[in-house]
Design a protein around this motif. Structure first.
Motif, mmCIF file in Angstrom:
data_model
loop_
_atom_site.group_PDB
_atom_site.id
_atom_site.type_symbol
_atom_site.label_atom_id
_atom_site.label_comp_id
_atom_site.label_asym_id
_atom_site.label_seq_id
_atom_site.Cartn_x
_atom_site.Cartn_y
_atom_site.Cartn_z
ATOM 1 N N ARG A 1 0.877 -1.183 0.000
ATOM 2 C CA ARG A 1 0.000 0.000 0.000
ATOM 3 C C ARG A 1 0.907 1.225 0.000
ATOM 4 O O ARG A 1 1.901 1.264 0.719
ATOM 5 C CB ARG A 1 -0.919 0.019 1.228
ATOM 6 C CG ARG A 1 -1.873 1.205 1.258
ATOM 7 C CD ARG A 1 -2.739 1.150 2.501
ATOM 8 N NE ARG A 1 -3.663 2.280 2.546
ATOM 9 C CZ ARG A 1 -4.501 2.520 3.550
ATOM 10 N NH1 ARG A 1 -4.522 1.703 4.603
ATOM 11 N NH2 ARG A 1 -5.300 3.569 3.508
ATOM 12 N N PHE A 2 0.568 2.207 -0.825
ATOM 13 C CA PHE A 2 1.412 3.402 -0.898
ATOM 14 C C PHE A 2 0.535 4.591 -1.270
ATOM 15 O O PHE A 2 -0.007 4.656 -2.375
ATOM 16 C CB PHE A 2 2.527 3.209 -1.936
ATOM 17 C CG PHE A 2 3.531 4.331 -1.959
ATOM 18 C CD1 PHE A 2 4.503 4.434 -0.967
ATOM 19 C CD2 PHE A 2 3.500 5.284 -2.971
ATOM 20 C CE1 PHE A 2 5.428 5.466 -0.994
ATOM 21 C CE2 PHE A 2 4.424 6.316 -3.004
ATOM 22 C CZ PHE A 2 5.387 6.411 -2.012
ATOM 23 N N GLU A 3 0.392 5.540 -0.341
ATOM 24 C CA GLU A 3 -0.426 6.736 -0.560
ATOM 25 C C GLU A 3 0.410 7.968 -0.235
ATOM 26 O O GLU A 3 0.375 8.487 0.889
ATOM 27 C CB GLU A 3 -1.690 6.681 0.303
ATOM 28 C CG GLU A 3 -2.614 5.518 -0.048
ATOM 29 C CD GLU A 3 -3.862 5.478 0.817
ATOM 30 O OE1 GLU A 3 -3.921 6.234 1.822
ATOM 31 O OE2 GLU A 3 -4.779 4.711 0.487
ATOM 32 N N PRO A 4 1.196 8.453 -1.194
ATOM 33 C CA PRO A 4 2.109 9.573 -0.924
ATOM 34 C C PRO A 4 1.366 10.871 -0.661
ATOM 35 O O PRO A 4 0.315 11.140 -1.252
ATOM 36 C CB PRO A 4 2.927 9.653 -2.223
ATOM 37 C CG PRO A 4 2.008 9.105 -3.276
ATOM 38 C CD PRO A 4 1.232 8.015 -2.601
ATOM 39 N N ARG A 5 1.934 11.677 0.243
ATOM 40 C CA ARG A 5 1.350 12.968 0.595
ATOM 41 C C ARG A 5 2.174 14.142 0.069
ATOM 42 O O ARG A 5 1.662 15.248 -0.073
ATOM 43 C CB ARG A 5 1.226 13.098 2.112
ATOM 44 C CG ARG A 5 0.292 12.103 2.753
ATOM 45 C CD ARG A 5 -0.010 12.467 4.204
ATOM 46 N NE ARG A 5 1.180 12.390 5.040
ATOM 47 C CZ ARG A 5 1.570 11.293 5.687
ATOM 48 N NH1 ARG A 5 0.872 10.184 5.545
ATOM 49 N NH2 ARG A 5 2.644 11.285 6.445
ATOM 50 N N THR A 6 3.474 13.903 -0.199
ATOM 51 C CA THR A 6 4.393 14.994 -0.497
ATOM 52 C C THR A 6 5.177 14.726 -1.769
ATOM 53 O O THR A 6 5.718 13.638 -1.949
ATOM 54 C CB THR A 6 5.387 15.197 0.666
ATOM 55 O OG1 THR A 6 4.661 15.385 1.881
ATOM 56 C CG2 THR A 6 6.269 16.416 0.417
ATOM 57 N N LEU A 7 5.229 15.733 -2.641
ATOM 58 C CA LEU A 7 6.113 15.707 -3.803
ATOM 59 C C LEU A 7 7.303 16.614 -3.504
ATOM 60 O O LEU A 7 7.127 17.771 -3.111
ATOM 61 C CB LEU A 7 5.394 16.209 -5.057
ATOM 62 C CG LEU A 7 6.293 16.471 -6.285
ATOM 63 C CD1 LEU A 7 6.955 15.175 -6.757
ATOM 64 C CD2 LEU A 7 5.488 17.105 -7.420
ATOM 65 N N ILE A 8 8.510 16.084 -3.696
ATOM 66 C CA ILE A 8 9.740 16.859 -3.523
ATOM 67 C C ILE A 8 10.409 16.981 -4.882
ATOM 68 O O ILE A 8 10.726 15.971 -5.519
ATOM 69 C CB ILE A 8 10.700 16.176 -2.524
ATOM 70 C CG1 ILE A 8 10.010 15.981 -1.166
ATOM 71 C CG2 ILE A 8 11.974 16.994 -2.364
ATOM 72 C CD1 ILE A 8 10.798 15.103 -0.202
ATOM 73 N N ILE A 9 10.597 18.207 -5.345
ATOM 74 C CA ILE A 9 11.261 18.443 -6.623
ATOM 75 C C ILE A 9 12.697 18.857 -6.332
ATOM 76 O O ILE A 9 12.951 19.839 -5.637
ATOM 77 C CB ILE A 9 10.539 19.527 -7.443
ATOM 78 C CG1 ILE A 9 9.089 19.115 -7.725
ATOM 79 C CG2 ILE A 9 11.284 19.780 -8.754
ATOM 80 C CD1 ILE A 9 8.300 20.139 -8.509
ATOM 81 N N CYS A 10 13.644 18.094 -6.875
ATOM 82 C CA CYS A 10 15.066 18.297 -6.595
ATOM 83 C C CYS A 10 15.676 19.220 -7.646
ATOM 84 O O CYS A 10 15.655 18.911 -8.842
ATOM 85 C CB CYS A 10 15.802 16.959 -6.593
ATOM 86 S SG CYS A 10 15.053 15.716 -5.515
ATOM 87 N N GLY A 11 16.248 20.342 -7.199
ATOM 88 C CA GLY A 11 16.860 21.302 -8.093
ATOM 89 C C GLY A 11 18.253 20.888 -8.526
ATOM 90 O O GLY A 11 18.767 19.835 -8.130
ATOM 91 N N SER A 12 18.884 21.741 -9.346
ATOM 92 C CA SER A 12 20.211 21.452 -9.899
ATOM 93 C C SER A 12 21.209 21.127 -8.785
ATOM 94 O O SER A 12 21.400 21.921 -7.864
ATOM 95 C CB SER A 12 20.719 22.653 -10.691
ATOM 96 O OG SER A 12 19.926 22.887 -11.824
#
Length: 305
Positions: A30-41
């Motif tokens: 089961r996997f219900e993500p709450r957070t998106l992390i965008i990685c910069g340069s």
């Protein structure tokens, strides 16, 4: 550059969501993500904070319907799904930029897709930037509390075209784009961790790139109230807010922008015109040096989400 067709976009979103859900079902119980992390340069090392048990799921962009490929050094081009401090997260290891030739709706497409997972509530976005504020030094961090969207004011806006009414309003207010409670949490965690790296709070100015700013452009941005300048983040923030997510954004100052006028050809002993010249290699190097502090900060924040 592709033309925006809302029906085509809806079809691509559904196709991408089905692909991601199928891969999640095959990989996790089961996997219900709450957070998106965008990685910069240069900040892709955040992936090291994703737990190895259960093993994270890695999805190359080219496997996901509708996703474009990342072409910039320091941007790997894949989604990583896993757990950070027991919190389910998705990492974009490699963002998509307008200057690569992607339309803004293509660059922000991953947010529309992940929003369909229903559980998504937060966006944490990092970037490398140039320091405009004279008190900001290379290696400093800045928490965004506002932005200036120069391309957007000129018509290059991620919400241009038919509105996704199922996501958000036609006319979106952005006076609260950067969540106050999340910003307070970031500073609190910085103090608790005892990090010595300077953390400012200020305004990010978005430009399209890919050229670094001229001296005159840097002075112009300073006059507008910009503390830093960069080529990303704002389109993603706008679309995340359109989806109703709460946003935290963190910039790493990788170079100090040159604001002094160029030397005059009539000056007998001019300052070398190359002095202060920015390079992408410099961006990646500073990202590497700051990555540990950035990783620790984000991990500490995610633990509370």
């Amino acid at each position: 550059m592709s033309t925006f067709n809302i029906d085509e976009q809806r079809f691509l979103i559904v196709s991408a969501v089905e692909h991601i859900k199928r891969r999640i079902f095959d990989h996790f119980t089961r996997f219900e993500p709450r957070t998106l992390i965008i990685c910069g340069s240069g900040l892709g090392g955040i992936e090291e904070k994703v737990a190895i048990k259960p093993a994270p799921l890695s999805l190359p962009y080219e496997e996901i319907p509708g996703f474009k490929s990342s072409t910039v050094p320091g941007h790997q081009g894949r989604l990583v799904l896993g757990y950070m401090n027991n919190s389910p997260v998705v990492l974009m290891c490699g963002r998509l930029h307008y200057y690569e030739g992607h339309a803004l709706h293509e660059a922000t497409f991953p947010i529309r897709v992940l929003n369909e997972l229903q559980s998504m509530k937060y966006l944490i976005v990092t970037n490398a930037c140039g320091g405009i504020n004279s008190t900001y030094k290379t290696g400093d961090l800045m928490c965004l509390n506002d932005h200036v969207n120069l391309p957007g004011l000129a018509g290059q806006h991620p919400l241009r075209g038919p509105n996704f009414d199922e996501y958000g309003p036609r006319f979106l207010a952005l006076s609260d784009a950067y969540d106050l409670e999340l910003r307070k949490l970031l500073f609190q965690k910085k103090d608790q961790l005892g990090l010595e790296r300077t953390l400012h709070e200020g305004t990010y100015t978005y430009v399209c790139g890919p050229t670094f700013e001229t001296r005159a452009e840097s002075r112009f941005i300073r006059m507008l109230g910009g503390d830093v300048v960069g080529m990303s983040t704002v389109p993603e923030v706008i679309v995340a807010r359109h989806c109703g997510w709460r946003v935290l954004a963190l910039s790493l100052v990788t170079n100090e922008c040159v604001v002094d006028p160029p030397a005059s050809a009539l000056d007998e002993s001019p300052i070398p015109i190359e002095q202060g010249k920015a390079t992408h290699e410099e961006v990646l190097e500073e990202g590497f040096l700051a990555s540990i502090d950035v990783q620790c900060l984000i991990e500490a924040v995610v633990e509370e989400l």
